[in-house]
Write a protein that holds these residues in place. Structure first.
Motif, mmCIF file in Angstrom:
data_model
loop_
_atom_site.group_PDB
_atom_site.id
_atom_site.type_symbol
_atom_site.label_atom_id
_atom_site.label_comp_id
_atom_site.label_asym_id
_atom_site.label_seq_id
_atom_site.Cartn_x
_atom_site.Cartn_y
_atom_site.Cartn_z
ATOM 1 N N TYR A 174 0.857 -1.186 0.000
ATOM 2 C CA TYR A 174 0.000 0.000 0.000
ATOM 3 C C TYR A 174 0.891 1.232 0.000
ATOM 4 C CZ TYR A 174 -4.004 -2.954 1.331
ATOM 5 O OH TYR A 174 -4.995 -3.905 1.367
ATOM 6 N N ASP A 175 0.712 2.084 -1.000
ATOM 7 C CA ASP A 175 1.453 3.343 -1.078
ATOM 8 C C ASP A 175 0.591 4.433 -0.445
ATOM 9 O OD1 ASP A 175 3.222 5.362 -1.707
ATOM 10 O OD2 ASP A 175 2.494 5.581 -3.759
ATOM 11 N N ILE A 176 1.062 4.964 0.674
ATOM 12 C CA ILE A 176 0.295 5.943 1.451
ATOM 13 C C ILE A 176 0.903 7.332 1.269
ATOM 14 C CG2 ILE A 176 -0.617 6.476 3.729
ATOM 15 C CD1 ILE A 176 -1.411 3.705 2.588
ATOM 16 N N ASP A 177 0.063 8.319 0.984
ATOM 17 C CA ASP A 177 0.593 9.663 0.785
ATOM 18 C C ASP A 177 0.852 10.351 2.121
ATOM 19 O OD1 ASP A 177 -1.650 11.721 1.492
ATOM 20 O OD2 ASP A 177 -2.663 10.193 0.332
ATOM 21 N N ILE A 219 -4.725 6.277 1.003
ATOM 22 C CA ILE A 219 -4.204 5.284 0.066
ATOM 23 C C ILE A 219 -4.063 5.907 -1.322
ATOM 24 C CG2 ILE A 219 -4.674 3.084 -1.069
ATOM 25 C CD1 ILE A 219 -6.168 2.240 1.463
ATOM 26 N N ARG A 220 -2.839 5.856 -1.852
ATOM 27 C CA ARG A 220 -2.574 6.376 -3.187
ATOM 28 C C ARG A 220 -2.572 5.247 -4.216
ATOM 29 N NH1 ARG A 220 2.171 10.605 -3.370
ATOM 30 N NH2 ARG A 220 3.425 8.792 -2.771
ATOM 31 N N ASN A 221 -1.893 4.154 -3.902
ATOM 32 C CA ASN A 221 -1.831 2.996 -4.790
ATOM 33 C C ASN A 221 -1.879 1.716 -3.967
ATOM 34 O OD1 ASN A 221 -1.196 4.832 -6.953
ATOM 35 N ND2 ASN A 221 0.959 4.734 -6.346
ATOM 36 N N ILE A 222 -2.349 0.637 -4.577
ATOM 37 C CA ILE A 222 -2.263 -0.698 -3.997
ATOM 38 C C ILE A 222 -1.786 -1.651 -5.084
ATOM 39 C CG2 ILE A 222 -3.465 -2.622 -2.879
ATOM 40 C CD1 ILE A 222 -5.591 -0.694 -1.928
ATOM 41 N N SER A 223 -0.747 -2.413 -4.798
ATOM 42 C CA SER A 223 -0.323 -3.485 -5.694
ATOM 43 C C SER A 223 -0.376 -4.795 -4.922
ATOM 44 C CB SER A 223 1.093 -3.240 -6.232
ATOM 45 O OG SER A 223 2.031 -3.168 -5.178
ATOM 46 N N CYS A 224 -0.884 -5.836 -5.573
ATOM 47 C CA CYS A 224 -1.120 -7.099 -4.879
ATOM 48 C C CYS A 224 -0.857 -8.267 -5.817
ATOM 49 C CB CYS A 224 -2.568 -7.136 -4.370
ATOM 50 S SG CYS A 224 -3.127 -8.737 -3.766
ATOM 51 N N LEU A 244 -3.172 -7.443 -8.949
ATOM 52 C CA LEU A 244 -3.980 -6.216 -8.953
ATOM 53 C C LEU A 244 -3.068 -5.024 -8.760
ATOM 54 C CD1 LEU A 244 -7.352 -5.363 -7.339
ATOM 55 C CD2 LEU A 244 -5.368 -3.970 -6.736
ATOM 56 N N ASN A 245 -3.291 -4.019 -9.594
ATOM 57 C CA ASN A 245 -2.590 -2.745 -9.443
ATOM 58 C C ASN A 245 -3.623 -1.632 -9.524
ATOM 59 O OD1 ASN A 245 -0.542 -0.835 -9.217
ATOM 60 N ND2 ASN A 245 -0.266 -0.707 -11.432
ATOM 61 N N GLY A 246 -3.877 -0.977 -8.392
ATOM 62 C CA GLY A 246 -4.820 0.121 -8.343
ATOM 63 C C GLY A 246 -4.093 1.411 -8.022
ATOM 64 N N TYR A 247 -4.386 2.460 -8.769
ATOM 65 C CA TYR A 247 -3.619 3.697 -8.620
ATOM 66 C C TYR A 247 -4.533 4.908 -8.773
ATOM 67 C CZ TYR A 247 -3.784 2.772 -13.633
ATOM 68 O OH TYR A 247 -4.223 2.459 -14.894
ATOM 69 N N GLN A 248 -4.207 5.933 -8.043
ATOM 70 C CA GLN A 248 -4.994 7.167 -8.067
ATOM 71 C C GLN A 248 -4.767 7.896 -9.386
ATOM 72 O OE1 GLN A 248 -4.354 9.707 -4.636
ATOM 73 N NE2 GLN A 248 -4.525 11.512 -5.925
ATOM 74 N N ILE A 249 -5.861 8.220 -10.080
ATOM 75 C CA ILE A 249 -5.723 8.930 -11.343
ATOM 76 C C ILE A 249 -6.366 10.310 -11.317
ATOM 77 C CG2 ILE A 249 -5.525 6.843 -12.737
ATOM 78 C CD1 ILE A 249 -8.439 7.036 -13.429
ATOM 79 N N GLU A 250 -7.171 10.576 -10.278
ATOM 80 C CA GLU A 250 -7.796 11.899 -10.176
ATOM 81 C C GLU A 250 -8.199 12.169 -8.742
ATOM 82 O OE1 GLU A 250 -11.819 14.145 -11.795
ATOM 83 O OE2 GLU A 250 -10.792 12.730 -13.133
ATOM 84 N N THR A 251 -7.988 13.404 -8.315
ATOM 85 C CA THR A 251 -8.402 13.841 -6.978
ATOM 86 C C THR A 251 -9.140 15.162 -7.113
ATOM 87 O OG1 THR A 251 -6.493 12.807 -5.923
ATOM 88 C CG2 THR A 251 -7.619 14.514 -4.678
ATOM 89 N N LYS A 252 -10.243 15.284 -6.388
ATOM 90 C CA LYS A 252 -11.017 16.514 -6.404
ATOM 91 C C LYS A 252 -11.328 16.919 -4.989
ATOM 92 C CE LYS A 252 -15.259 18.596 -8.242
ATOM 93 N NZ LYS A 252 -16.494 18.353 -9.041
#
Length: 301
Positions: A245-248, A254-259, A274-282
Motif C-alpha cells: 500500500y502506497d500511502i501519501d 491510500i494512493r496505490n495498492i499493488s497485490c 492487482l494494481n490500483g492507482y490514483q488517477i484523479e483527486t477533487k
C-alpha cells in the motif's frame, strides 16, 4: 470527527509507540473524492484474462466514527478491449442502476450497512423497460429478472462491495493503522474466485519508514492461506498474498495498492495480480457534524 492530524491511543498505549503518534492510514478521506484506475490480471492452467475499470470513491459524511461512502464503477475493459458481446453488454447495462452505490463503513474498514438500496431498486425498475427493449431473448429476460430479484436481497446487493477486489483490499484492516514500527497480525478477505466465498489470508503488516522525497510511505502485507476447502470442484491446498500500500504524506490516504495472490489447488496454480492507482483527486470538503456461478466474463459485474 477525527481530523487528519489527530491521534487516538488505544487503552494502555503510550504515545511514542506509534513512531511519532501520526496515523499511517487515515480512515475517512473527508477532504476529497478520488478516482482510482484498477488493473486486474488472472492466470491459471485454463488461460489468462484481464480486467480494467475506474472506481470513483467519495466520502460524503463522517458521524459517530462512521463514514458514508459513495462509489461508482465505470470505463470497463475486458482483456484490453471494451466489452462488445451481448452478455457482457447486458451485464454492464443491468449493473448501471446500482451506481452510485452508498454504504457506511467503520474506521477499521468494516462495512456496516447499505444506505441507498431503495433508490437502486427504483432506478432499476425505471430501467427495465429499456433493458427489455435493447436486449431480447429468453436468456436476457432471465438475467434481467434475476438481477431484479438480487437487488431485493441485501446480502446479494452487498456483493457489489464484497466481490470487488479493489474494495476488498481498500476496506480491510489496514484502514486506521498507525506507525508502530514493527510487524503486527493481519487478516484479509479476498474474493479470489469472484462470487465464491472469499478466501482468508492471515499474516502480518509491516510499515516502512516514510519517504519524504516523494511524500509517501509503504505498508507491506505478507499473508498465507489457512485451512483447506473446496471451491468449484477444486481443493485448495495452499496460498499466499503479498501486497504493498502506497500511502501519501501528510494526508495518510491510500494512493496505490499493488497485490499478487497465489492459490494452489489439486488442479494447479491460480495467480491474481492487482494494481490500483490514483488517477484523479477533487477537493470536496465534508462539513463536520456537531454530534458527530458462471466463470464467463458477465458474471464479474
Amino acid at each position: 470527527m477525527t481530523a487528519i492530524t489527530d491521534t487516538i491511543l488505544n487503552p494502555g498505549e503510550k504515545p511514542n509507540e506509534r513512531g511519532g503518534g501520526g496515523p499511517v492510514v487515515q480512515w475517512h478521506y473527508s477532504d476529497m473524492q478520488r478516482i482510482y484506475g484498477v488493473q486486474v490480471n488472472w492466470q491459471s492452467a485454463s488461460g489468462e484474462k484481464s480486467m480494467y475499470y475506474d472506481m470513483a470513491m467519495h466520502c460524503k459524511e463522517i458521524k459517530d466514527d462512521i463514514a458514508t461512502w459513495e462509489i461508482s464503477k465505470n470505463n470497463i475493459y475486458l482483456d484490453n478491449i471494451r466489452p462488445e458481446g451481448p452478455l457482457e453488454l447486458l451485464a454492464i447495462a443491468c449493473a448501471e442502476p446500482c451506481y452510485p452505490f452508498e454504504f457506511a463503513a467503520s474506521k477499521d474498514g468494516i462495512i456496516k450497512s447499505l444506505l441507498n438500496t431503495e433508490i437502486i431498486k427504483k432506478r432499476f425498475a425505471e430501467a427495465k423497460e429499456i433493458l427489455f427493449r435493447d436486449f431480447g431473448g429468453d436468456i436476457a429476460l432471465q438475467y434481467i429478472d434475476a438481477t431484479e430479484q438480487a437487488l431485493n436481497q441485501p446480502q446479494q446487493l452487498k456483493k457489489i462491495i464484497t466481490t470487488d477486489l479493489w474494495l476488498s483490499l481498500f476496506f480491510s484492516p489496514i484502514i486506521g493503522q498507525y506507525n508502530i514500527g514493527k510487524a503486527k497480525p493481519l487478516s484479509i478477505n479476498l474474493p479470489f474466485f469472484g462470487f465464491q466465498e472469499s478466501l482468508v489470508f492471515n499474516g502480518t503488516i509491516r510499515i516502512d519508514k516514510p519517504n519524504f522525497d516523494n511524500k509517501s510511505q509503504a505498508l507491506i502485507v505478507e499473508t498465507a492461506l489457512d485451512g483447506t476447502t473446496i471451491i468449484e470442484g477444486e481443493t485448495l491446498l495452499s496460498g499466499k498474498l503479498e501486497a504493498t500500500y502506497d500511502i501519501d504524506i501528510p494526508g495518510h490516504t491510500i494512493r496505490n495498492i499493488s497485490c499478487h495472490a497465489t492459490v494452489i489447488t489439486d488442479k494447479g496454480e491460480h495467480h491474481l495480480w492487482l494494481n490500483g492507482y490514483q488517477i484523479e483527486t477533487k477537493e470536496t470538503p465534508v462539513p463536520e457534524k456537531e454530534d458527530a456461478k458462471s466463470k464467463s466474463w458477465w458474471s464479474v459485474f
